[in-house]
Motif scaffolding. Sequence first.
Motif, PDB file in Angstrom:
ATOM      1  N   GLN A 115       0.825  -1.218   0.000  1.00 32.84           N
ATOM      2  CA  GLN A 115       0.000   0.000   0.000  1.00 32.84           C
ATOM      3  C   GLN A 115       0.862   1.272   0.000  1.00 32.84           C
ATOM      4  OE1 GLN A 115      -2.644  -0.725   3.419  1.00 32.84           O
ATOM      5  NE2 GLN A 115      -4.215  -1.345   1.937  1.00 32.84           N
ATOM      6  N   GLN A 117       2.690   4.469  -2.006  1.00 35.56           N
ATOM      7  CA  GLN A 117       2.229   5.330  -3.090  1.00 35.56           C
ATOM      8  C   GLN A 117       3.387   6.129  -3.675  1.00 35.56           C
ATOM      9  OE1 GLN A 117      -0.734   7.957  -1.505  1.00 35.56           O
ATOM     10  NE2 GLN A 117       0.709   9.150  -0.289  1.00 35.56           N
ATOM     11  N   SER A 131       3.064   5.911   2.260  1.00 40.33           N
ATOM     12  CA  SER A 131       1.981   4.951   2.077  1.00 40.33           C
ATOM     13  C   SER A 131       0.660   5.682   1.890  1.00 40.33           C
ATOM     14  CB  SER A 131       1.882   4.010   3.290  1.00 40.33           C
ATOM     15  OG  SER A 131       1.287   4.695   4.397  1.00 40.33           O
ATOM     16  N   THR A 132      -0.340   4.939   1.434  1.00 40.25           N
ATOM     17  CA  THR A 132      -1.666   5.535   1.251  1.00 40.25           C
ATOM     18  C   THR A 132      -2.266   5.990   2.576  1.00 40.25           C
ATOM     19  OG1 THR A 132      -2.623   3.311   1.373  1.00 40.25           O
ATOM     20  CG2 THR A 132      -2.146   4.193  -0.825  1.00 40.25           C
TER      21      THR A 132
END
Length: 458
Positions: A115, A117, A131-132
């Motif tokens: 997860q 990004q 991360s998201t």
Amino acid sequence: MNNYRRFKPYQTYQKVLLTWIAVMITGTVIAPSTLSAEAQRAAQPPNQTSNQTLSQTLSQASSTAIPNARIAWSVNTGKLDHFAVGDGKVFLLQQGQLVAMDTKKGNRLWKYGSQLQSSVVYKEGYVYVTSTGGSIYAVDVRTGKKSWEASVKLKDIRELRVDGDHLYTISEQINAYHVKNGRLVWKNASKIADARLDGFVSFTKDRVLTNNIVSGATTMSQFIAYDRQTGKEVWSLRERYPVQVHGSSIILQSMYGSPLLPTLEYIDARTGKVLKTKSYNPLQIDTAKFPPSERYSLHGNIYMDGHDVFVAIDSSVTDQVLHVYHYSAGADPLKPATNVYKPFGKHMKSATLDEIVDGQIIFRDQSALYSFKLNNKAAVYYRAINRGQLASIYVIEHLMFALHTDGTLIALDVNSGMPLLRLQTNGLQSPPVIADGSVLILMKNKFVVIKKPKIETT
């Protein structure tokens, strides 16, 4: 030393404010007949002896066969806006994981996380990624193992930057973490309501520098300096735009108070104090003739290459054609420039200044891309460019990469104009990067590596 006139997000905003070039605040345009003979001569550039030869070249269709680039390796990425490179490795995201690949061979060395990004940056043996969910991780590039996770999560991170002891997160604000352990050092809160970063961020020894857009009854820009250790705002200046940051000195173009002439301010980074001001008068306008109620605003873009200054003016005084006035280091800014450059040809009135780089000034219009060398004014025509479809250019290590709207990417020798190779893309997500003898290209949903083309030396 950095020249921020090449910084596109900042320039986009600035161009909106500079559309009133060479027009009085009252709306009256100065007529050439109001200038002295000396001033009118100053408005005319010296002969560029290469123009006739270049004009003939421009009128001839190029039949040069351009070899296709040989792809060393490629990998599908999905939606991705950033990648990083260092230690002979490329770091990018695949299906939410951080992947390290050998730059030359393309074999995967390790993968990390989930997860994640698209905000990746490398510095001194570590790669940093978000991360998201707003987490920030530091990963050891030798092992692919996590070194630390940031102490505080942040949402909507657009970019990560590392400078000195701090990792900075950039969104509409800027925040700092300690690069060794991920501890939040400070969280920025500007004193100025509704201020948001326009994309420009730079650093000096003691300051973090940002240019901000402030929305309200009117939209303006605010140049702000923060203390690197505390994140507190130290000083700010309205309607100034970054031109160059060098050591503890900042050079800004001032638009504050509608200055009569294009003006540079030399700023002390610690205090924000204006150390000196230089106003440029390449057209030798008699400023005494214009009272405050009829101010003539000769606002051109100011560029710098080292200590040399270039004033780009498009006005009625120069027949609606862009003129670029070159002042060498130490030249008197109130006297005519020694060298003047201007585009020519049937589309010269639509020409724009694209870059001043590698000792060349590059012009673009709807039919041609060409440059003049600053040392001798020799002209360079960039062949095999489909001018009507030219989207953007990137100049890196004496190579020009010309991206067309149909996705065609052509690499040329910036000094000779000779095309070297062609690569069909589906568009670029970021500028090409040269590393380890290779050109790294991030397309839409795909990452491609080609061998760096050789430049013929004469």
